[in-house]
Design a protein around this motif. Structure first.
Motif, mmCIF file in Angstrom:
data_model
loop_
_atom_site.group_PDB
_atom_site.id
_atom_site.type_symbol
_atom_site.label_atom_id
_atom_site.label_comp_id
_atom_site.label_asym_id
_atom_site.label_seq_id
_atom_site.Cartn_x
_atom_site.Cartn_y
_atom_site.Cartn_z
ATOM 1 N N UNK A 163 2.179 1.553 -14.044
ATOM 2 C CA UNK A 163 1.383 1.132 -15.203
ATOM 3 C C UNK A 163 2.314 1.133 -16.401
ATOM 4 N N UNK A 164 2.785 -0.049 -16.805
ATOM 5 C CA UNK A 164 3.792 -0.088 -17.865
ATOM 6 C C UNK A 164 3.711 -1.397 -18.653
ATOM 7 N N UNK A 165 4.302 -1.364 -19.858
ATOM 8 C CA UNK A 165 4.536 -2.564 -20.654
ATOM 9 C C UNK A 165 5.979 -2.996 -20.436
ATOM 10 N N UNK A 166 6.183 -4.301 -20.310
ATOM 11 C CA UNK A 166 7.528 -4.847 -20.149
ATOM 12 C C UNK A 166 7.804 -5.779 -21.323
ATOM 13 N N UNK A 167 8.760 -5.424 -22.160
ATOM 14 C CA UNK A 167 9.077 -6.186 -23.366
ATOM 15 C C UNK A 167 10.465 -6.802 -23.237
ATOM 16 N N UNK A 168 10.597 -8.038 -23.717
ATOM 17 C CA UNK A 168 11.885 -8.724 -23.672
ATOM 18 C C UNK A 168 12.329 -9.075 -25.088
ATOM 19 N N UNK A 169 13.597 -8.768 -25.387
ATOM 20 C CA UNK A 169 14.177 -9.053 -26.688
ATOM 21 C C UNK A 169 15.388 -9.963 -26.487
ATOM 22 N N UNK A 170 15.329 -11.219 -26.945
ATOM 23 C CA UNK A 170 16.457 -12.151 -26.765
ATOM 24 C C UNK A 170 17.559 -11.890 -27.789
ATOM 25 N N UNK A 171 18.269 -10.785 -27.618
ATOM 26 C CA UNK A 171 19.281 -10.377 -28.586
ATOM 27 C C UNK A 171 20.597 -10.072 -27.888
ATOM 28 N N UNK A 172 21.653 -10.090 -28.669
ATOM 29 C CA UNK A 172 23.017 -9.674 -28.316
ATOM 30 C C UNK A 172 23.659 -10.588 -27.272
ATOM 31 N N UNK A 191 9.133 7.808 -8.555
ATOM 32 C CA UNK A 191 8.705 7.158 -9.791
ATOM 33 C C UNK A 191 9.077 8.007 -11.001
ATOM 34 N N UNK A 192 8.969 7.370 -12.175
ATOM 35 C CA UNK A 192 9.280 8.017 -13.442
ATOM 36 C C UNK A 192 8.244 7.572 -14.475
ATOM 37 N N UNK A 193 8.132 8.341 -15.540
ATOM 38 C CA UNK A 193 7.306 7.955 -16.684
ATOM 39 C C UNK A 193 8.134 8.136 -17.945
ATOM 40 N N UNK A 194 8.259 7.058 -18.705
ATOM 41 C CA UNK A 194 9.067 7.118 -19.918
ATOM 42 C C UNK A 194 9.473 5.737 -20.363
ATOM 43 N N UNK A 195 10.728 5.589 -20.776
ATOM 44 C CA UNK A 195 11.247 4.314 -21.270
ATOM 45 C C UNK A 195 12.548 3.987 -20.556
ATOM 46 N N UNK A 196 12.677 2.734 -20.134
ATOM 47 C CA UNK A 196 13.884 2.275 -19.443
ATOM 48 C C UNK A 196 14.323 0.949 -20.037
ATOM 49 N N UNK A 197 15.542 0.909 -20.560
ATOM 50 C CA UNK A 197 16.106 -0.309 -21.137
ATOM 51 C C UNK A 197 17.081 -0.942 -20.154
ATOM 52 N N UNK A 198 16.984 -2.259 -20.017
ATOM 53 C CA UNK A 198 17.907 -3.014 -19.173
ATOM 54 C C UNK A 198 18.604 -4.055 -20.035
ATOM 55 N N UNK A 199 19.907 -3.918 -20.184
ATOM 56 C CA UNK A 199 20.698 -4.856 -20.981
ATOM 57 C C UNK A 199 21.430 -5.806 -20.040
ATOM 58 N N UNK A 200 21.090 -7.086 -20.107
ATOM 59 C CA UNK A 200 21.732 -8.107 -19.278
ATOM 60 C C UNK A 200 23.002 -8.560 -20.008
ATOM 61 N N UNK A 201 24.064 -7.790 -19.847
ATOM 62 C CA UNK A 201 25.281 -8.004 -20.614
ATOM 63 C C UNK A 201 25.896 -9.370 -20.329
ATOM 64 N N UNK A 202 25.986 -9.721 -19.042
ATOM 65 C CA UNK A 202 26.469 -11.035 -18.615
ATOM 66 C C UNK A 202 25.622 -11.470 -17.425
ATOM 67 N N UNK A 203 25.917 -12.615 -16.866
ATOM 68 C CA UNK A 203 25.193 -13.079 -15.686
ATOM 69 C C UNK A 203 25.458 -12.181 -14.473
ATOM 70 N N UNK A 204 26.556 -11.435 -14.504
ATOM 71 C CA UNK A 204 26.905 -10.607 -13.351
ATOM 72 C C UNK A 204 26.816 -9.106 -13.628
#
Length: 300
Positions: free
Chosen positions: A26-35, A77-90
């Protein structure tokens, strides 16, 4: 559900029943088109772990049964916040703060944990590597001794039909000064559009008999996670054991009419053995065990 419950969320529902409900995610998934071109994704809430080659959702697993790594070497499982930074395509970078392993509204101590890792997507997706970790105090009522759960999963598309998955695992608990480590190797081969064959071999070492346990009562997994002393006396560990297992099976996916989108039938044969002479199976009386299983997955 009795195994994957998180503390504080349905963990005491139907505590004496083999039928138990669970809210897996049960989570919110937010996307930020930055960097970068891929941007940054932020997941907030309760979510499944990054770690391991196998998942709670059976649709992404080839086999019905799970590895020792999935059952004892990684979180669920976990409960909290997880950030995923897509630095490059790989290259993907993961970093997050959670309440710990298999915790949600309640925690068995007062300390947060780190969850993160590095993902590589190479050779146009034919080779992927995910190195992930969870670090934090996980022992009930212990806020300082760290538990380190580490996993590396390598998936290689060798040919259009042959796929290899290698899962490497190492866990250390500072409080118990206990280690476990293992490897699982999978090969699957698509015979045709509806039939795929697979084999999985694994070795898992529980160095002090701290991690591997057979729960006798339906609520014992949550009691152990909470640190409650009222555990069924029939619940036993396997001792200082090196486990080996080989599993062979097929996935059968016959064509289905609409609105049913798919049926998967997963029969398998499995052989487990204690490689160092201990007797962890069948109420601590046998050195090995043989199992046959089948399940059916129907998607709409």
């Amino acid at each position: 559900a009795r195994t994957i419950h998180s503390l504080g969320l349905f963990d005491h529902t139907a505590a004496t029943s083999i039928v138990q409900p669970d809210l897996v995610e049960a989570y919110f998934n937010l996307h930020f088109p930055i960097i970068s071109e891929g941007g940054l994704d932020l997941k907030l809430g309760k979510f499944v772990t990054l770690e391991g080659a196998e998942t709670i959702d059976p649709r992404t697993n080839f086999f019905y049964s799970h590895t020792y790594i999935f059952d004892f070497g990684i979180p669920f499982n976990h409960t909290g916040a997880l950030a995923t930074f897509h630095a490059t395509k790989w290259l993907d970078l993961y970093s997050g703060i959670t309440r710990g392993v298999n915790t949600s509204l309640d925690d068995n101590n007062d300390s947060p944990s780190f969850h993160g890792g590095v993902g590589l997507n190479l050779l146009d997706g034919k080779l992927t590597v995910l190195a992930s970790t969870s670090i934090g105090p996980e022992t009930p009522n212990n806020n300082h001794d760290q538990r380190y759960l580490n996993d590396i999963t390598v998936t290689a598309k060798i040919t259009d039909k042959l796929t290899s998955i290698t899962d490497l695992n190492y866990t250390h608990d500072a409080g118990a000064d206990a280690d476990c480590y293992g490897i699982a190797q999978y090969f699957t081969y698509a015979i045709n559009s509806w039939l795929t064959a697979g084999v999985r071999g694994e070795i898992f070492r529980d160095d002090k008999g701290f991690y591997v346990v057979s729960f006798a009562d339906t609520h014992d997994p949550m009691r152990a996670l909470e640190g409650e002393p009222t555990i069924d006396p029939r619940t036993v560990g396997g001792g200082r054991t090196t486990y080996g297992a080989v599993t062979a099976g097929v996935n059968i996916k016959p064509p289905m009419p609409k609105p049913i989108s798919g049926l998967t039938i997963r029969p398998e044969l499995r052989y487990d053995r204690a490689l160092n002479g201990t007797h962890p199976f069948n109420d601590s009386s046998d050195r090995d065990q043989f199992t046959a299983a089948v399940d059916f997955i129907l998607t709409f």
